[in-house]
Scaffold this motif. Structure first.
Motif, PDB file in Angstrom:
ATOM      1  N   ASP A 161      29.716 -13.407  45.701  1.00  0.00           N
ATOM      2  CA  ASP A 161      28.656 -12.425  45.953  1.00  0.00           C
ATOM      3  C   ASP A 161      27.354 -13.120  46.360  1.00  0.00           C
ATOM      4  OD1 ASP A 161      29.806  -9.765  45.436  1.00  0.00           O
ATOM      5  OD2 ASP A 161      30.145 -10.538  43.426  1.00  0.00           O
ATOM      6  N   ASP A 162      27.067 -14.270  45.762  1.00  0.00           N
ATOM      7  CA  ASP A 162      25.858 -15.007  46.134  1.00  0.00           C
ATOM      8  C   ASP A 162      25.943 -15.521  47.563  1.00  0.00           C
ATOM      9  OD1 ASP A 162      24.760 -14.588  43.637  1.00  0.00           O
ATOM     10  OD2 ASP A 162      25.297 -16.565  42.852  1.00  0.00           O
ATOM     11  N   TYR A 163      27.140 -15.943  47.984  1.00  0.00           N
ATOM     12  CA  TYR A 163      27.278 -16.475  49.339  1.00  0.00           C
ATOM     13  C   TYR A 163      27.257 -15.364  50.388  1.00  0.00           C
ATOM     14  CZ  TYR A 163      27.800 -21.214  47.742  1.00  0.00           C
ATOM     15  OH  TYR A 163      27.531 -22.449  47.184  1.00  0.00           O
ATOM     16  N   VAL A 164      27.854 -14.222  50.082  1.00  0.00           N
ATOM     17  CA  VAL A 164      27.721 -13.078  50.990  1.00  0.00           C
ATOM     18  C   VAL A 164      26.266 -12.620  51.018  1.00  0.00           C
ATOM     19  CG1 VAL A 164      28.413 -10.679  51.376  1.00  0.00           C
ATOM     20  CG2 VAL A 164      30.116 -12.372  50.730  1.00  0.00           C
ATOM     21  N   GLY A 165      25.585 -12.775  49.891  1.00  0.00           N
ATOM     22  CA  GLY A 165      24.176 -12.418  49.834  1.00  0.00           C
ATOM     23  C   GLY A 165      23.297 -13.247  50.751  1.00  0.00           C
ATOM     24  N   LEU A 166      23.773 -14.423  51.174  1.00  0.00           N
ATOM     25  CA  LEU A 166      23.016 -15.253  52.113  1.00  0.00           C
ATOM     26  C   LEU A 166      22.924 -14.628  53.500  1.00  0.00           C
ATOM     27  CD1 LEU A 166      24.507 -18.775  51.268  1.00  0.00           C
ATOM     28  CD2 LEU A 166      22.245 -17.931  50.629  1.00  0.00           C
ATOM     29  N   LEU A 167      23.835 -13.682  53.789  1.00  0.00           N
ATOM     30  CA  LEU A 167      23.956 -13.148  55.141  1.00  0.00           C
ATOM     31  C   LEU A 167      22.905 -12.090  55.453  1.00  0.00           C
ATOM     32  CD1 LEU A 167      27.835 -12.706  55.253  1.00  0.00           C
ATOM     33  CD2 LEU A 167      26.509 -14.498  56.406  1.00  0.00           C
ATOM     34  N   ARG A 168      22.502 -12.079  56.715  1.00  0.00           N
ATOM     35  CA  ARG A 168      21.718 -10.987  57.268  1.00  0.00           C
ATOM     36  C   ARG A 168      22.646  -9.805  57.542  1.00  0.00           C
ATOM     37  NH1 ARG A 168      17.331 -11.942  60.620  1.00  0.00           N
ATOM     38  NH2 ARG A 168      18.504 -11.242  62.453  1.00  0.00           N
ATOM     39  N   PRO A 169      22.116  -8.610  57.811  1.00  0.00           N
ATOM     40  CA  PRO A 169      22.984  -7.481  58.154  1.00  0.00           C
ATOM     41  C   PRO A 169      23.931  -7.825  59.300  1.00  0.00           C
ATOM     42  CG  PRO A 169      20.779  -6.688  57.735  1.00  0.00           C
ATOM     43  CD  PRO A 169      20.705  -8.195  57.705  1.00  0.00           C
ATOM     44  N   GLN A 170      25.176  -7.410  59.163  1.00  0.00           N
ATOM     45  CA  GLN A 170      26.268  -7.669  60.108  1.00  0.00           C
ATOM     46  C   GLN A 170      26.622  -9.161  60.199  1.00  0.00           C
ATOM     47  OE1 GLN A 170      25.044  -5.574  63.778  1.00  0.00           O
ATOM     48  NE2 GLN A 170      26.491  -3.966  63.185  1.00  0.00           N
ATOM     49  N   GLY A 171      26.180  -9.938  59.229  1.00  0.00           N
ATOM     50  CA  GLY A 171      26.518 -11.351  59.220  1.00  0.00           C
ATOM     51  C   GLY A 171      27.951 -11.592  58.780  1.00  0.00           C
ATOM     52  N   THR A 172      28.425 -12.819  59.013  1.00  0.00           N
ATOM     53  CA  THR A 172      29.821 -13.182  58.740  1.00  0.00           C
ATOM     54  C   THR A 172      29.901 -14.413  57.863  1.00  0.00           C
ATOM     55  OG1 THR A 172      30.557 -12.285  60.883  1.00  0.00           O
ATOM     56  CG2 THR A 172      32.013 -13.872  59.789  1.00  0.00           C
ATOM     57  N   LEU A 173      30.685 -14.303  56.808  1.00  0.00           N
ATOM     58  CA  LEU A 173      31.082 -15.460  56.004  1.00  0.00           C
ATOM     59  C   LEU A 173      32.494 -15.836  56.422  1.00  0.00           C
ATOM     60  CD1 LEU A 173      30.938 -17.491  53.610  1.00  0.00           C
ATOM     61  CD2 LEU A 173      31.752 -15.627  52.138  1.00  0.00           C
ATOM     62  N   CYS A 174      32.666 -17.038  56.966  1.00  0.00           N
ATOM     63  CA  CYS A 174      33.978 -17.518  57.405  1.00  0.00           C
ATOM     64  C   CYS A 174      34.444 -18.604  56.452  1.00  0.00           C
ATOM     65  CB  CYS A 174      33.902 -18.052  58.833  1.00  0.00           C
ATOM     66  SG  CYS A 174      35.480 -18.677  59.471  1.00  0.00           S
ATOM     67  N   VAL A 175      35.625 -18.414  55.870  1.00  0.00           N
ATOM     68  CA  VAL A 175      36.173 -19.343  54.878  1.00  0.00           C
ATOM     69  C   VAL A 175      37.297 -20.150  55.526  1.00  0.00           C
ATOM     70  CG1 VAL A 175      37.276 -19.548  52.622  1.00  0.00           C
ATOM     71  CG2 VAL A 175      35.593 -17.727  53.032  1.00  0.00           C
ATOM     72  N   VAL A 176      37.110 -21.473  55.611  1.00  0.00           N
ATOM     73  CA  VAL A 176      38.164 -22.342  56.131  1.00  0.00           C
ATOM     74  C   VAL A 176      38.701 -23.291  55.054  1.00  0.00           C
ATOM     75  CG1 VAL A 176      37.333 -22.226  58.504  1.00  0.00           C
ATOM     76  CG2 VAL A 176      36.510 -24.053  57.013  1.00  0.00           C
ATOM     77  N   GLY A 177      38.009 -23.381  53.915  1.00  0.00           N
ATOM     78  CA  GLY A 177      38.563 -24.077  52.764  1.00  0.00           C
ATOM     79  C   GLY A 177      39.587 -23.186  52.069  1.00  0.00           C
ATOM     80  N   SER A 229      28.277  -5.852  47.935  1.00  0.00           N
ATOM     81  CA  SER A 229      27.861  -7.047  48.664  1.00  0.00           C
ATOM     82  C   SER A 229      28.148  -6.909  50.155  1.00  0.00           C
ATOM     83  CB  SER A 229      28.583  -8.279  48.117  1.00  0.00           C
ATOM     84  OG  SER A 229      28.200  -8.573  46.805  1.00  0.00           O
ATOM     85  N   LEU A 230      29.205  -6.153  50.476  1.00  0.00           N
ATOM     86  CA  LEU A 230      29.636  -6.025  51.866  1.00  0.00           C
ATOM     87  C   LEU A 230      29.131  -4.765  52.555  1.00  0.00           C
ATOM     88  CD1 LEU A 230      33.423  -7.027  51.762  1.00  0.00           C
ATOM     89  CD2 LEU A 230      31.558  -8.347  52.756  1.00  0.00           C
ATOM     90  N   LEU A 231      29.300  -3.624  51.891  1.00  0.00           N
ATOM     91  CA  LEU A 231      29.214  -2.343  52.592  1.00  0.00           C
ATOM     92  C   LEU A 231      27.826  -1.961  53.084  1.00  0.00           C
ATOM     93  CD1 LEU A 231      31.705  -0.270  50.418  1.00  0.00           C
ATOM     94  CD2 LEU A 231      32.153  -1.671  52.438  1.00  0.00           C
ATOM     95  N   PRO A 232      26.771  -2.050  52.296  1.00  0.00           N
ATOM     96  CA  PRO A 232      25.485  -1.500  52.749  1.00  0.00           C
ATOM     97  C   PRO A 232      24.948  -2.134  54.030  1.00  0.00           C
ATOM     98  CG  PRO A 232      25.451  -1.857  50.382  1.00  0.00           C
ATOM     99  CD  PRO A 232      26.684  -2.522  50.906  1.00  0.00           C
TER     100      PRO A 232
END
Length: 337
Positions: free
Chosen positions: A245-261, A273-276
């Motif tokens: 939730d903290d890492y998704v919180g880093l995003l601006r609106p419509q931002g993307t968290l991409c996980v490759v680990g 964390s995602l919807l609003p």
């Protein structure tokens, strides 16, 4: 053809000389004489059977650089003696819906080099099942630095294309390791403002040397929350269980968290964390054949190179140990020929 390789005979066992017969060469196949082999943590995980899928004897390795030794009758565009690489994917069907759209890395029947059992790239020769997955190496990239680009490099480069990362974006890279140190270089050359995030404050200087203009020490109380809403794209390269939730919180609106680990535990998030703000969490894998070749060209033009530790084959176990304990800076490569 008889192939001299290095195999683990049991889970966690040392690599020992191993020989097998590769059989006749197929029409689309290519044999590459290997000179340099990168070591990825996935190789160690297979040797140690961390995933429970390993078969022994096991020849790991999927970052092979060498020269073309033999080609099948249908091979085009490759010549004997040409310097090339065979990476994480050594073949795909080229007729499924994913292959025909260029997404060869999503082919259900793709040939994952490291999952072949005793036919991996820790060997004197490696065979690609399709020549279109054999990548010519640009002259500007030394062989000892080219191997890690075929796994770590394409894994962090492809998400920039797939997710439409723009030069004007503010981005963050989580983890300054084998993947992360390349991601910072690619994103900086892309034109992005790059912030590195690490639990190790001592890596700040390295991150800045790779092109980061910002640094967040994630272990400091409140550091992530203080950066909330700062980034259009966050690339997570660590295999750790994070406070998502903290890492998704880093995003601006419509931002993307991409996980490759590859975290050990499920990625759990609050819906709020995602919807609003219509944010996204996506996965990333090694790039397609086309993306991998674009990555190599981009790396050559922008002088992007992995930092490597190079070992003679007599020190194979030492190199594996460095990767196993996470102390390699930042990739390990063995001279195989």
């Amino acid at each position: 053809m008889r192939v001299q390789a290095y195999a683990a005979q049991e889970a966690g066992g040392p690599l020992r000389p191993y020989e097998y017969d590769n059989g006749p060469l197929g029409a689309n196949e290519v044999d590459v004489r290997v000179t340099h082999g990168g070591i990825c943590h996935t190789d160690v995980s297979l040797i140690d059977d961390e995933f429970g899928v390993s078969r022994y004897p096991l020849v790991a390795g999927h970052e092979a650089i060498g020269v073309v030794h033999a080609v099948g009758d249908a091979v085009e565009g490759l010549s004997i003696g040409q310097r090339v690489g065979v990476g994480a994917i050594a073949g795909s069907c080229f007729h499924c819906e994913w292959c025909v759209s260029g997404l060869t890395n999503l082919c259900p029947s793709r040939d994952d080099t490291v999952l072949r059992g005793d036919r991996g790239a820790f060997a004197g020769h490696v065979r690609a099942s399709d020549w279109r997955h054999v990548h010519p190496i640009p002259d500007a990239i030394p062989s000892e630095q080219a191997g890690p680009l075929l796994c770590a490099g394409t894994t962090v480069f492809s998400p920039l294309l797939v997710n439409g990362v723009r030069p004007t974006d503010r981005v963050a890279v989580v983890g300054i390791g084998g993947l992360g140190h390349l991601a910072i270089q690619f994103l900086a050359a892309w034109g992005c403002a790059v912030t590195a995030i690490s639990t190790t404050p001592a890596k700040k200087a390295d991150a800045e040397g790779f092109g980061a203009t910002g640094f967040i020490a994630s272990g400091e109380e409140g550091a992530l929350r203080a950066a909330a809403g700062s980034f259009d794209f966050v690339l997570c390269t660590v295999s750790a269980n994070l406070p998502w939730d903290d890492y998704v919180g880093l995003l601006r609106p419509q931002g993307t968290l991409c996980v490759v680990g590859v975290p050990e535990q499920p990625i759990a998030l609050s819906p709020m964390s995602l919807l609003p703000a219509a944010k996204r969490v996506v996965g990333g894998i090694v790039g397609s054949a086309a993306h991998t070749r674009q990555m190599l060209d981009f790396a050559a033009r922008h002088d992007i190179r992995p930092v490597v530790e190079t070992y003679p084959v007599a020190e194979f176990e030492k190199a594996l140990g460095r990767v196993r304990e996470g102390s390699a800076r930042y990739r390990a490569v063995v001279e195989l020929g």
